[in-house]
Design a protein around this motif. Structure first.
Motif, PDB file in Angstrom:
ATOM      1  N   LYS A 462      36.263  41.264  38.644  1.00 45.82           N
ATOM      2  CA  LYS A 462      36.661  40.867  37.363  1.00 45.82           C
ATOM      3  C   LYS A 462      38.291  40.313  37.589  1.00 45.82           C
ATOM      4  CE  LYS A 462      34.680  44.475  34.874  1.00 45.82           C
ATOM      5  NZ  LYS A 462      34.921  45.867  33.704  1.00 45.82           N
ATOM      6  N   LEU A 463      38.321  39.566  38.646  1.00 48.50           N
ATOM      7  CA  LEU A 463      39.597  38.911  39.228  1.00 48.50           C
ATOM      8  C   LEU A 463      39.547  37.348  38.830  1.00 48.50           C
ATOM      9  CD1 LEU A 463      40.705  40.813  42.311  1.00 48.50           C
ATOM     10  CD2 LEU A 463      41.695  41.092  39.713  1.00 48.50           C
ATOM     11  N   SER A 464      40.519  36.741  38.297  1.00 50.61           N
ATOM     12  CA  SER A 464      40.609  35.288  38.260  1.00 50.61           C
ATOM     13  C   SER A 464      41.056  34.671  39.570  1.00 50.61           C
ATOM     14  CB  SER A 464      41.416  34.848  37.112  1.00 50.61           C
ATOM     15  OG  SER A 464      40.992  35.417  35.839  1.00 50.61           O
ATOM     16  N   ILE A 507      48.995  44.152  37.646  1.00 46.03           N
ATOM     17  CA  ILE A 507      48.664  44.777  39.288  1.00 46.03           C
ATOM     18  C   ILE A 507      47.583  44.560  39.466  1.00 46.03           C
ATOM     19  CG2 ILE A 507      49.281  46.308  40.990  1.00 46.03           C
ATOM     20  CD1 ILE A 507      51.770  45.057  40.124  1.00 46.03           C
ATOM     21  N   ILE A 508      47.200  43.968  40.682  1.00 41.80           N
ATOM     22  CA  ILE A 508      45.718  43.870  41.072  1.00 41.80           C
ATOM     23  C   ILE A 508      45.243  45.320  41.887  1.00 41.80           C
ATOM     24  CG2 ILE A 508      43.914  42.848  42.720  1.00 41.80           C
ATOM     25  CD1 ILE A 508      45.341  40.127  42.309  1.00 41.80           C
ATOM     26  N   ASN A 542      52.225  43.031  50.206  1.00 43.96           N
ATOM     27  CA  ASN A 542      53.278  43.653  49.374  1.00 43.96           C
ATOM     28  C   ASN A 542      52.969  44.600  48.603  1.00 43.96           C
ATOM     29  OD1 ASN A 542      55.372  41.767  50.510  1.00 43.96           O
ATOM     30  ND2 ASN A 542      54.853  40.328  49.046  1.00 43.96           N
ATOM     31  N   GLY A 543      51.837  45.511  48.967  1.00 43.22           N
ATOM     32  CA  GLY A 543      51.106  46.394  48.176  1.00 43.22           C
ATOM     33  C   GLY A 543      51.123  47.721  48.793  1.00 43.22           C
ATOM     34  N   PHE A 561      48.382  45.682  44.710  1.00 40.46           N
ATOM     35  CA  PHE A 561      49.284  44.686  45.083  1.00 40.46           C
ATOM     36  C   PHE A 561      49.585  43.651  44.049  1.00 40.46           C
ATOM     37  CE2 PHE A 561      45.201  43.369  46.298  1.00 40.46           C
ATOM     38  CZ  PHE A 561      45.177  41.777  46.073  1.00 40.46           C
ATOM     39  N   PRO A 562      50.648  42.987  44.000  1.00 39.73           N
ATOM     40  CA  PRO A 562      51.033  41.842  43.015  1.00 39.73           C
ATOM     41  C   PRO A 562      50.150  40.713  43.214  1.00 39.73           C
ATOM     42  CG  PRO A 562      52.834  41.878  44.576  1.00 39.73           C
ATOM     43  CD  PRO A 562      52.166  43.198  44.762  1.00 39.73           C
ATOM     44  N   PRO A 563      49.904  39.978  42.192  1.00 40.15           N
ATOM     45  CA  PRO A 563      48.998  38.696  42.413  1.00 40.15           C
ATOM     46  C   PRO A 563      50.101  37.613  42.720  1.00 40.15           C
ATOM     47  CG  PRO A 563      49.728  39.108  40.117  1.00 40.15           C
ATOM     48  CD  PRO A 563      49.844  40.330  40.865  1.00 40.15           C
TER      49      PRO A 563
END
Length: 570
Positions: A462-464, A507-508, A542-543, A561-563
Motif C-alpha cells: 500500500k505504498l505510492s 513513516i514507511i 536511514n531507518g 524508514f522515512p520516505p
C-alpha cells in the motif's frame, strides 16, 4: 440615486384617493338611502294601527264576521315587511323592544275583540294606542339618526377630499414645479456652452429621465475623450495581466523542471495559483498506471462537498496524467488553468521519464555488477570451497587435531555462507532488472519462493510510487528476501505475510510476520543469518530494523524508514 417611483403613478395615486373618497361617499349615501326607503311606510303603517284600533272598537257590535275581518286586517298591517324591519340587526334595541311590546299587547286586545268584551277592550285601548305612539316615535327617531349619519359622512368626506387636494397642490409645487424650474435653469446653462452642470436630484422616474438626458447631452463630448483613455487603460491592464500570467507560468515551469519533480514544489505552485486567482479551493490529482492516485491540496485544503468544482485535465499526447480541480466563487480564467494543466502534465511526463531512465540505468549497472560477481567472486568462492575440501582430504593425520578441524569447518561454513549470500544477491539483481516496480519485484520474489516451499506467502502493498527512490529498492528487496528466507528455513511457519504501508506519522513500515516458533532462535544464529547485514541495510535507508514476538506466536521483522518525500495529504 434611489428613486421612489413614477411621477405619473404618484399623481394617479392621488387621483385614485380622491376618486375612492368620492366613491365611498356616494356608496355610503346609496347604502344609507337603501336602509331608509321603508321608513315612511313604516311610520304610515304604525300610524294606521291607531286608526284600526279605534275602528275595531266601533265595529265590535257589528257582527263576528266583520270583527274577524278587521282583526285580520290589523294583523296584516302589524306583521307587514316595513314593520318587520324593526327586528333587523342594524335596528336599535329600543325600537325592536317597542315593536315586540306592541305585538304582545295586541294579543290581549285581540282576545277582548274576539270575545266581544267591549268594556275591557275600551279600557285597554288608551294604553295600547300609547304604546303604538311610542313605536311611531322610535321609528321617526331612527330615521332621523340615519339622516344625521348621512350628513356627517358627507361633511367628513368633503373635508378629507379638501385635505387630499391641498396635499396634491403642495406636492406638485415641491416635487414637480421646483425640479422643472431647476431643469430649465440647467438647460439655460448648457445653452451658454457650459457642459459641466449639476442636474437637480429628483425622486421620480420621469424627471430623472429628463435630467439624465440633459446630463448625457452635456457630457457627450467629454465622455468621448474619457472613453478613449479608458480603452487605452483597459488594453494596458489586459497586457499587464497577460504578462503577469506568462511570468507566473514561466516561474512555475522553471521551478517544476528543476532537478526532479518535488511534491513540495507542486504544493507551492498550487498555493501561488490559488493566491494569484483568489480561489476558494484547489487540488491536484495525479493518476498512476496502477489506478492509484496522489492528491496534493493547496493551503486551504479541500471541502467534503465538492459538487461545484471544475476540472482541468492533465493530458499530453492523448495520455491523461490526472486533473486539476478548482472551486471558486468567481469566474475562472480558463486559458490560464488550461495552460497550467498542460505545464503540469509535461512536468509529470518529464519526471516519469527521468525516473524511468534512472531506474533503467541503475538496473543496467546492477546487471553489470551481477555478471562481474558471477564471473569473478562466484568462481572464486567455488574454487575456495573445492580447495577446502581437498585440504581436508590431503591433510596428514599427524597434523589433525580438534582446533585444526574447527578452523577448517569454520572456513568451509564461511565460504558456503558467502556463496549462498552471493547467489541471493544475484537473484535480487535479476529481479530488479526484470521488474523496476518494487511491488512487482516483491511479487516476483515471492513467486519464486513459493516454488521452493509449502508455506503460504502473502503480500499487502500500500505504498505510492513517489515515496521510494530507485536506489532504495535494492536494499528493501534484499532485506525483505533475507527476512522471508530466514522465516522459511528456521521459523517452522505455515503463513508469512509481508505488509508494506505508510504509518499515520509518515513513516514507511515494511513488516514480515510469520506464525512460527518465535524470536528465540535469532539470538543463537545472529551471525549465521546475516542479521547484521540486515541492520546495515536498514541504516543505509536511514531507518531501523526491529524484531518482535506476535501475540499468537511467531515473529515480526519490521523495517521502518522515512520516505524520500513527505507524504501527500491525499
Amino acid at each position: 440615486m434611489l428613486k421612489r417611483g413614477s411621477l405619473t403613478s404618484t399623481i394617479l395615486g392621488l387621483m385614485l384617493v380622491l376618486i375612492l373618497l368620492s366613491s365611498s361617499l356616494a356608496l355610503y349615501a346609496i347604502v344609507n338611502l337603501s336602509f331608509s326607503l321603508g321608513d315612511s311606510r313604516a311610520i304610515n303603517a304604525s300610524g294606521s294601527l291607531r286608526m284600526q284600533s279605534y275602528r275595531l272598537l266601533m265595529l265590535n257590535d257589528s257582527g263576528k264576521q266583520i270583527v274577524t275581518d278587521k282583526i285580520k286586517e290589523f294583523e296584516n298591517t302589524l306583521n307587514s315587511q316595513v314593520l318587520q324591519n324593526s327586528l333587523k340587526w342594524y335596528t336599535p334595541k329600543t325600537l325592536s323592544n317597542q315593536y315586540l311590546l306592541v305585538i304582545d299587547k295586541w294579543q290581549v286586545m285581540r282576545a277582548y275583540a274576539e270575545a266581544a268584551n267591549t268594556q275591557k277592550y275600551s279600557a285597554s285601548l288608551k294604553d295600547f294606542v300609547d304604546t303604538i305612539d311610542i313605536l311611531v316615535m322610535e321609528i321617526e327617531l331612527f330615521a332621523a339618526y340615519k339622516l344625521k349619519l348621512l350628513v356627517l359622512s358627507q361633511v367628513i368626506g368633503l373635508t378629507l377630499m379638501l385635505i387630499v387636494a391641498g396635499v396634491a397642490v403642495i406636492f406638485t409645487r415641491r416635487r414637480v414645479v421646483k425640479p422643472l424650474q431647476l431643469l430649465m435653469d440647467s438647460a439655460l446653462t448648457i445653452s451658454q456652452g457650459n457642459f459641466k452642470v449639476d442636474m437637480p436630484k429628483t425622486d421620480y422616474i420621469e424627471l430623472t429621465a429628463l435630467s439624465n438626458a440633459l446630463k448625457k447631452t452635456a457630457s457627450e463630448l467629454s465622455n468621448l475623450y474619457e472613453d478613449l483613455e479608458n480603452q487605452v487603460a483597459e488594453k494596458t491592464l489586459a497586457l499587464t495581466r497577460t504578462n503577469n500570467e506568462l511570468n507566473f507560468l514561466y516561474d512555475n515551469l522553471i521551478m517544476l523542471h528543476s532537478d526532479r519533480l518535488d511534491y513540495k514544489a507542486l504544493k507551492l505552485a498550487l498555493n501561488q495559483l490559488q493566491n494569484y486567482e483568489n480561489l476558494n479551493f484547489l487540488r491536484l490529482v495525479i493518476e498512476h498506471e496502477d489506478q492509484s492516485q496522489d492528491i496534493i491540496e493547496a493551503s486551504n485544503g479541500w471541502p467534503e462537498d465538492s459538487n461545484n468544482s471544475v476540472c482541468f485535465h492533465l493530458q499530453l499526447d492523448k495520455v491523461r496524467k490526472g486533473y486539476l480541480e478548482v472551486i471558486s466563487s468567481e469566474q475562472l480564467n480558463s486559458p490560464l488553468f488550461n495552460n497550467f494543466a498542460v505545464m503540469l502534465a509535461r512536468s509529470i511526463t518529464i519526471h516519469n521519464a527521468t525516473e524511468q531512465r534512472q531506474q533503467l540505468a541503475l538496473m543496467e549497472e546492477r546487471a553489470v555488477i551481477a555478471r562481474e560477481l558471477h564471473d569473478s567472486l562466484g568462481q572464486l568462492l567455488s574454487f575456495l570451497k573445492i580447495q577446502v575440501s581437498l585440504l581436508r582430504k590431503k591433510l596428514p593425520d599427524n597434523c589433525r587435531n580438534a582446533e585444526v578441524e574447527n578452523q577448517i569447518v569454520e572456513i568451509n561454513d564461511g565460504v558456503s555462507f558467502a556463496y549462498v549470500q552471493l547467489r541471493e544477491l544475484l537473484s535480487t539483481f535479476r529481479l530488479t532488472i526484470k521488474e523496476p516496480n518494487l511491488n512487482h519485484a516483491l511479487e516476483v520474489m515471492l513467486e519464486q519462493l513459493r516454488s521452493q516451499t509449502d508455506i503460504q506467502l502473502s503480500l499487502h502493498y500500500k505504498l505510492s510510487a513517489h515515496l521510494l527512490e530507485a536506489k532504495q529498492h535494492i536494499h528493501i528487496l534484499q532485506l525483505t528476501r533475507e527476512a522471508t528466507l530466514n522465516a522459511i528455513k528456521h521459523a517452522k511457519a505455515k503463513h508469512i505475510v509481508i505488509d508494506c504501508q505508510l504509518s499515520a506519522l509518515g513513516i514507511i513500515n515494511i513488516a514480515i510476520s510469520d506464525d512460527g516458533v518465535g524470536v528465540s532462535h535469532l539470538k543463537e544464529r545472529d551471525q549465521h543469518f546475516g542479521i547484521g547485514i540486515m541492520h546495515e541495510r536498514a541504516s543505509k535507508l536511514n531507518g531501523q530494523l526491529s524484531f518482535s514476538a506476535n501475540k499468537d506466536g511467531g515473529t515480526t521483522v519490521t523495517l521502518s524508514f522515512p520516505p524520500q518525500q513527505e507524504p501527500l495529504n491525499g
